[in-house]
Write an enzyme that holds these catalytic residues in place. Structure first.
Site, PDB file in Angstrom:
ATOM      1  N   THR A 154       0.803  -1.232   0.000  1.00 45.09           N
ATOM      2  CA  THR A 154       0.000   0.000   0.000  1.00 45.09           C
ATOM      3  C   THR A 154       0.836   1.282   0.000  1.00 45.09           C
ATOM      4  O   THR A 154       0.284   2.380   0.017  1.00 45.09           O
ATOM      5  CB  THR A 154      -0.964  -0.002   1.204  1.00 45.09           C
ATOM      6  OG1 THR A 154      -0.216  -0.339   2.379  1.00 45.09           O
ATOM      7  CG2 THR A 154      -2.087  -1.016   1.015  1.00 45.09           C
ATOM      8  N   MET A 329      12.947   3.383   0.556  1.00 47.36           N
ATOM      9  CA  MET A 329      11.693   3.613  -0.178  1.00 47.36           C
ATOM     10  C   MET A 329      12.040   3.821  -1.652  1.00 47.36           C
ATOM     11  O   MET A 329      12.117   4.952  -2.128  1.00 47.36           O
ATOM     12  CB  MET A 329      10.967   4.821   0.395  1.00 47.36           C
ATOM     13  CG  MET A 329      10.329   4.539   1.742  1.00 47.36           C
ATOM     14  SD  MET A 329       9.381   5.964   2.295  1.00 47.36           S
ATOM     15  CE  MET A 329       8.423   5.238   3.615  1.00 47.36           C
ATOM     16  N   LEU A 330      12.270   2.726  -2.346  1.00 48.95           N
ATOM     17  CA  LEU A 330      12.653   2.784  -3.754  1.00 48.95           C
ATOM     18  C   LEU A 330      11.790   1.819  -4.547  1.00 48.95           C
ATOM     19  O   LEU A 330      11.479   0.712  -4.073  1.00 48.95           O
ATOM     20  CB  LEU A 330      14.125   2.387  -3.923  1.00 48.95           C
ATOM     21  CG  LEU A 330      15.150   3.336  -3.297  1.00 48.95           C
ATOM     22  CD1 LEU A 330      16.548   2.759  -3.389  1.00 48.95           C
ATOM     23  CD2 LEU A 330      15.089   4.714  -3.953  1.00 48.95           C
ATOM     24  N   HIS A 455      35.220   2.129 -26.278  1.00 52.44           N
ATOM     25  CA  HIS A 455      35.766   3.479 -26.382  1.00 52.44           C
ATOM     26  C   HIS A 455      35.138   4.186 -27.577  1.00 52.44           C
ATOM     27  O   HIS A 455      35.032   3.593 -28.643  1.00 52.44           O
ATOM     28  CB  HIS A 455      37.285   3.420 -26.569  1.00 52.44           C
ATOM     29  CG  HIS A 455      37.886   4.780 -26.765  1.00 52.44           C
ATOM     30  ND1 HIS A 455      38.073   5.647 -25.716  1.00 52.44           N
ATOM     31  CD2 HIS A 455      38.297   5.424 -27.887  1.00 52.44           C
ATOM     32  CE1 HIS A 455      38.599   6.776 -26.184  1.00 52.44           C
ATOM     33  NE2 HIS A 455      38.740   6.667 -27.496  1.00 52.44           N
TER      34      HIS A 455
HETATM   35  P1  FAD Z   1       3.203   2.873  -4.038  1.00 52.58           P
HETATM   36  O1  FAD Z   1       3.868   3.139  -5.323  1.00 52.58           O
HETATM   37  O2  FAD Z   1       2.994   4.004  -3.108  1.00 52.58           O
HETATM   38  O3  FAD Z   1       1.810   2.206  -4.395  1.00 52.58           O
HETATM   39  C1  FAD Z   1       0.868   1.885  -3.438  1.00 52.58           C
HETATM   40  C2  FAD Z   1      -0.486   1.799  -4.104  1.00 52.58           C
HETATM   41  O4  FAD Z   1      -1.405   1.219  -3.185  1.00 52.58           O
HETATM   42  C3  FAD Z   1      -1.084   3.149  -4.483  1.00 52.58           C
HETATM   43  O5  FAD Z   1      -1.595   3.096  -5.793  1.00 52.58           O
HETATM   44  C4  FAD Z   1      -2.226   3.346  -3.484  1.00 52.58           C
HETATM   45  O6  FAD Z   1      -3.305   4.092  -4.002  1.00 52.58           O
HETATM   46  C5  FAD Z   1      -2.626   1.911  -3.250  1.00 52.58           C
HETATM   47  N1  FAD Z   1      -3.344   1.669  -1.992  1.00 52.58           N
HETATM   48  C6  FAD Z   1      -3.015   2.087  -0.745  1.00 52.58           C
HETATM   49  N2  FAD Z   1      -3.879   1.581   0.161  1.00 52.58           N
HETATM   50  C7  FAD Z   1      -4.762   0.834  -0.529  1.00 52.58           C
HETATM   51  C8  FAD Z   1      -5.886   0.050  -0.159  1.00 52.58           C
HETATM   52  N3  FAD Z   1      -6.248  -0.087   1.108  1.00 52.58           N
HETATM   53  N4  FAD Z   1      -6.586  -0.564  -1.138  1.00 52.58           N
HETATM   54  C9  FAD Z   1      -6.218  -0.458  -2.451  1.00 52.58           C
HETATM   55  N5  FAD Z   1      -5.167   0.261  -2.841  1.00 52.58           N
HETATM   56  C10 FAD Z   1      -4.436   0.891  -1.901  1.00 52.58           C
HETATM   57  N6  FAD Z   1      11.886   5.476  -6.432  1.00 52.58           N
HETATM   58  C11 FAD Z   1      12.832   5.039  -7.300  1.00 52.58           C
HETATM   59  O7  FAD Z   1      13.280   3.897  -7.178  1.00 52.58           O
HETATM   60  N7  FAD Z   1      13.287   5.835  -8.312  1.00 52.58           N
HETATM   61  C12 FAD Z   1      12.831   7.098  -8.483  1.00 52.58           C
HETATM   62  O8  FAD Z   1      13.267   7.784  -9.402  1.00 52.58           O
HETATM   63  C13 FAD Z   1      11.858   7.583  -7.583  1.00 52.58           C
HETATM   64  N8  FAD Z   1      11.376   8.833  -7.714  1.00 52.58           N
HETATM   65  C14 FAD Z   1      10.415   9.276  -6.845  1.00 52.58           C
HETATM   66  C15 FAD Z   1       9.985  10.584  -6.990  1.00 52.58           C
HETATM   67  C16 FAD Z   1       9.030  11.079  -6.112  1.00 52.58           C
HETATM   68  C17 FAD Z   1       8.545  12.492  -6.280  1.00 52.58           C
HETATM   69  C18 FAD Z   1       8.498  10.225  -5.107  1.00 52.58           C
HETATM   70  C19 FAD Z   1       7.436  10.725  -4.178  1.00 52.58           C
HETATM   71  C20 FAD Z   1       8.942   8.936  -4.951  1.00 52.58           C
HETATM   72  C21 FAD Z   1       9.922   8.454  -5.824  1.00 52.58           C
HETATM   73  N9  FAD Z   1      10.425   7.162  -5.698  1.00 52.58           N
HETATM   74  C22 FAD Z   1      11.392   6.727  -6.553  1.00 52.58           C
HETATM   75  C23 FAD Z   1       9.939   6.246  -4.664  1.00 52.58           C
HETATM   76  C24 FAD Z   1       8.915   5.277  -5.267  1.00 52.58           C
HETATM   77  O9  FAD Z   1       7.859   6.013  -5.827  1.00 52.58           O
HETATM   78  C25 FAD Z   1       8.395   4.336  -4.172  1.00 52.58           C
HETATM   79  O10 FAD Z   1       9.473   3.705  -3.531  1.00 52.58           O
HETATM   80  C26 FAD Z   1       7.499   3.285  -4.800  1.00 52.58           C
HETATM   81  O11 FAD Z   1       6.395   3.872  -5.449  1.00 52.58           O
HETATM   82  C27 FAD Z   1       6.991   2.313  -3.732  1.00 52.58           C
HETATM   83  O12 FAD Z   1       6.185   1.356  -4.339  1.00 52.58           O
HETATM   84  P2  FAD Z   1       5.029   0.629  -3.540  1.00 52.58           P
HETATM   85  O13 FAD Z   1       4.454  -0.361  -4.502  1.00 52.58           O
HETATM   86  O14 FAD Z   1       5.539   0.135  -2.252  1.00 52.58           O
HETATM   87  O15 FAD Z   1       3.958   1.751  -3.189  1.00 52.58           O
HETATM   88  P1  NAI Z   2      14.471  12.142   2.066  1.00 51.76           P
HETATM   89  O1  NAI Z   2      14.510  11.245   3.227  1.00 51.76           O
HETATM   90  O2  NAI Z   2      15.249  11.794   0.860  1.00 51.76           O
HETATM   91  O3  NAI Z   2      14.938  13.600   2.491  1.00 51.76           O
HETATM   92  C1  NAI Z   2      14.296  14.319   3.487  1.00 51.76           C
HETATM   93  C2  NAI Z   2      15.216  15.440   3.931  1.00 51.76           C
HETATM   94  O4  NAI Z   2      14.472  16.301   4.754  1.00 51.76           O
HETATM   95  C3  NAI Z   2      16.398  14.931   4.755  1.00 51.76           C
HETATM   96  O5  NAI Z   2      17.582  15.518   4.299  1.00 51.76           O
HETATM   97  C4  NAI Z   2      16.039  15.364   6.172  1.00 51.76           C
HETATM   98  O6  NAI Z   2      17.171  15.614   6.972  1.00 51.76           O
HETATM   99  C5  NAI Z   2      15.244  16.622   5.904  1.00 51.76           C
HETATM  100  N1  NAI Z   2      14.312  16.981   6.961  1.00 51.76           N
HETATM  101  C6  NAI Z   2      13.505  16.161   7.679  1.00 51.76           C
HETATM  102  N2  NAI Z   2      12.764  16.886   8.546  1.00 51.76           N
HETATM  103  C7  NAI Z   2      13.089  18.190   8.361  1.00 51.76           C
HETATM  104  C8  NAI Z   2      12.662  19.423   8.944  1.00 51.76           C
HETATM  105  N3  NAI Z   2      11.729  19.442   9.882  1.00 51.76           N
HETATM  106  N4  NAI Z   2      13.224  20.564   8.498  1.00 51.76           N
HETATM  107  C9  NAI Z   2      14.170  20.548   7.522  1.00 51.76           C
HETATM  108  N5  NAI Z   2      14.631  19.418   6.954  1.00 51.76           N
HETATM  109  C10 NAI Z   2      14.087  18.254   7.345  1.00 51.76           C
HETATM  110  O7  NAI Z   2      12.917  12.315   1.727  1.00 51.76           O
HETATM  111  P2  NAI Z   2      12.169  12.920   0.477  1.00 51.76           P
HETATM  112  O8  NAI Z   2      13.060  13.786  -0.320  1.00 51.76           O
HETATM  113  O9  NAI Z   2      10.889  13.433   1.002  1.00 51.76           O
HETATM  114  O10 NAI Z   2      11.873  11.627  -0.379  1.00 51.76           O
HETATM  115  C11 NAI Z   2      11.208  10.521   0.207  1.00 51.76           C
HETATM  116  C12 NAI Z   2      11.726   9.262  -0.355  1.00 51.76           C
HETATM  117  O11 NAI Z   2      11.234   9.064  -1.667  1.00 51.76           O
HETATM  118  C13 NAI Z   2      13.231   9.201  -0.500  1.00 51.76           C
HETATM  119  O12 NAI Z   2      13.879   8.878   0.686  1.00 51.76           O
HETATM  120  C14 NAI Z   2      13.392   8.117  -1.508  1.00 51.76           C
HETATM  121  O13 NAI Z   2      13.317   6.882  -0.854  1.00 51.76           O
HETATM  122  C15 NAI Z   2      12.172   8.297  -2.393  1.00 51.76           C
HETATM  123  N6  NAI Z   2      12.569   9.007  -3.605  1.00 51.76           N
HETATM  124  C16 NAI Z   2      13.475   8.416  -4.431  1.00 51.76           C
HETATM  125  C17 NAI Z   2      13.901   9.053  -5.562  1.00 51.76           C
HETATM  126  C18 NAI Z   2      14.930   8.403  -6.394  1.00 51.76           C
HETATM  127  O14 NAI Z   2      15.176   7.225  -6.201  1.00 51.76           O
HETATM  128  N7  NAI Z   2      15.544   9.114  -7.326  1.00 51.76           N
HETATM  129  C19 NAI Z   2      13.386  10.356  -5.944  1.00 51.76           C
HETATM  130  C20 NAI Z   2      12.467  10.914  -4.974  1.00 51.76           C
HETATM  131  C21 NAI Z   2      12.074  10.231  -3.876  1.00 51.76           C
END
Ligand code: FAD
Ligand code: NAI
Length: 476
Positions: A154, A329-330, A455
């Site tokens: 979820t 959280m990836l 290369h």
């Molecule tokens: P989610 O993708 O959150 O999916 C959960 C799903 O469950 C949702 O559709 C939700 O609606 C559904 N759900 C929840 N509760 C229920 C319920 N009770 N019944 C039915 N459905 C439900 N990770 C990377 O590896 N690379 C990246 O480049 C990257 N970029 C990101 C950029 C941003 C801005 C953010 C916010 C995150 C990013 N992440 C990235 C993190 C990545 O999105 C998450 O780690 C990933 O989506 C987790 O997958 P998941 O399947 O656990 O959950």
């Molecule tokens: P994050 O954990 O990457 O970064 C949060 C930052 O906020 C940290 O540096 C922390 O010290 C700071 N912080 C926390 N509380 C604060 C406060 N009260 N005031 C000021 N700074 C504060 O979390 P973020 O950027 O929200 O992303 C969430 C997660 O989503 C990531 O950890 C990652 O797992 C996933 N994600 C992955 C991406 C990717 O793989 N390229 C891209 C975007 C998100």
């Protein structure tokens, strides 16, 4: 009579939809339930990643990078662009189209693999019976189904700053940050983590003055210190104002702006006024409305579904994967766990190697790493050797016009086994795959140093960094 399934997956994010497909491949009858709605109220499977995460952020990162290159970098290549202008609505529309292609792709994959999809929110309705766990699904599906095995996927939601709820107009989570209608003149970002840097980069490239306020005194604490230092230098040069050690005291919303009162690293009181504020301070697991209490599903002290190393919960036949459980959280971590759980249900030996999960930050230059950082090796008391190679000395990087950054290898001082690889530079997201493969196969730095690399290619920097371990670089 309720519909009966061998496996029901709750959530169709990367953890859930991949688990459903793998379970179906293994011969189970499978359903996947997902609540995400598109703007027309229809299903939008793919979770955070597809709808408001990985995919739309990378679409905007690409578009904004093109815009920036057209404005500056092309000139050096002998391409003069005149009359350059930003069509933000088209940029956002393209991003939405890319998202929809992915939503549709998942629905197609469900059909192809005979996974039954239900659009709605699933909740445990009570304890397991001989038919399995009864699950109720809300509208529009409005169904009750039974599952012998349940995989909870979820996901997570953005964490709000206390006293500053997201309204997605002025105070934005990742959802609002990906859909700003007009480039804000002054953009504030709280949290210099992955989202803060990626989204900060997008809006800076499009013209915003971006101020990042980070609570910790160190920049990108999880990143190798040498790489983080380089990143801070490069991002600052690009124009991101990165302020470390900030304590946010108060966030006040006006009619069209947001005021942030904070103490800086020296403890001095500051006030900043922004047109928009992105709050990216981490994410919280999503267990709302799941009916965890109805079945006695155990959560840990931070609200994640409690699981063991194999993603088993405290309930027989109930598993959990992805953002809703411990670990990074990836998307790719969620997918690996999803596949492993489906295989365990089938009696196979599903496997997730937490030591070789790559991380990528899609800034420019990109940052990517796998394994341990130099500071971790020091803290763990491991004797190691380090080798670095700058992209400045790589022919392909020079031809691309993108020479910032380096590749860094860390290897065991005695056995030469690769312990960590850290990259900041062009296409780091792709280059890191070689390091992941090498570490999975327990390769030594010497193995990489002796492999023929094409290369001119950026991957030669990886080979040279491996050679640097023994001070044998050939081009630097
Ligand atoms: P989610 O993708 O959150 O999916 C959960 C799903 O469950 C949702 O559709 C939700 O609606 C559904 N759900 C929840 N509760 C229920 C319920 N009770 N019944 C039915 N459905 C439900 N990770 C990377 O590896 N690379 C990246 O480049 C990257 N970029 C990101 C950029 C941003 C801005 C953010 C916010 C995150 C990013 N992440 C990235 C993190 C990545 O999105 C998450 O780690 C990933 O989506 C987790 O997958 P998941 O399947 O656990 O959950
Ligand atoms: P994050 O954990 O990457 O970064 C949060 C930052 O906020 C940290 O540096 C922390 O010290 C700071 N912080 C926390 N509380 C604060 C406060 N009260 N005031 C000021 N700074 C504060 O979390 P973020 O950027 O929200 O992303 C969430 C997660 O989503 C990531 O950890 C990652 O797992 C996933 N994600 C992955 C991406 C990717 O793989 N390229 C891209 C975007 C998100």
């Amino acid at each position: 009579m309720s519909k009966q399934f061998d496996v029901v997956v709750i959530g169709a994010g990367p953890g859930g939809y991949i688990a459903a497909i793998r379970a179906a491949q293994l011969g189970f009858s499978v359903a996947c339930v997902d609540a995400w709605e598109n703007e027309k109220g229809g299903p939008a499977p793919g979770g955070t990643c597809t709808n408001v995460g990985c995919i739309p952020s990378k679409a905007l990162l690409q578009s904004s990078e093109h815009y920036e290159h057209a404005g500056h970098a092309f000139k050096d290549h002998g391409i003069d662009v005149s009359g350059l202008s930003l069509n933000l609505p088209q940029m956002i529309k393209r991003k939405d189209t890319v998202v929809k292609q992915n939503n549709d792709g998942i629905l197609f994959l469900f059909k192809k693999n005979k996974v039954t999809f239900f659009h709605g929110r699933a909740a445990f309705a009570g304890a397991a019976t001989a038919d399995g766990y009864p699950l109720v699904i809300s509208a529009p599906a409005n169904e009750t189904i039974n599952a012998k095995q349940v995989i909870i996927a979820t996901g997570s939601n953005a964490r709000a700053l206390p006293g500053a709820d997201f309204d997605e107009k002025l105070i934005l989570s990742n959802t609002g940050a990906l859909a700003i209608g007009e480039v804000p003149a002054k953009l504030g970002v709280i949290g210099a983590g992955v989202i803060g840097l990626e989204m900060g980069s997008v809006w800076r490239r499009l013209g915003s003055e971006v101020t990042v306020l980070e609570g910790l005194p160190t920049f990108l604490g999880a990143v190798d210190e040498q790489i983080a230092k380089e990143a801070n230098k490069l991002f600052t040069k690009q124009g991101l104002s990165i302020n470390l050690g900030c304590k946010i005291n108060k966030v006040t919303k006006g009619d069209s702006n947001v005021t942030v009162e904070y103490d800086n690293a020296k403890g001095e009181a500051n006030t900043a006024v922004f047109d928009k504020l992105i709050v990216s301070i981490g994410r919280t697991p999503n267990t709302n409305g799941l009916g965890a209490d109805k079945v006695g599903l155990a959560l840990d002290e931070r609200g994640f579904v409690a699981v063991d190393d194999d993603c088993k919960t405290n309930l027989p036949g109930v598993w959990a994967v992805g953002d809703v459980v411990r670990g990074p959280m990836l998307a790719h971590k969620a997918e690996e766990e999803g596949v492993a759980v489906a295989e365990r249900i089938a009696g196979q030996h599903g496997h997730t190697n937490f030591n070789t999960i790559p991380w990528v930050i899609y800034t420019s230059p990109e940052i990517a790493w796998v394994g341990r950082t130099e500071q971790q090796l020091k803290a763990d008391g491991v004797a190691y050797k380090a080798g670095t190679f700058p992209f400045l000395a790589n022919g392909r990087a020079r031809a691309l016009g993108d020479t910032s950054g380096m590749v860094k290898f860390l290897a065991d001082a005695t056995t030469d086994e690769i312990l960590g690889v850290h990259i900041i530079g062009p296409m780091a997201s792709e280059l890191i795959a070689e390091a992941v493969v090498a570490m999975e196969f327990k390769a030594s730095a010497e193995d990489i140093a002796r492999i023929c690399h094409a290369h001119p290619s950026l991957s030669e920097a990886t080979k040279e960094a491996a050679l640097a371990i023994d001070k044998r670089t050939l081009n630097f």
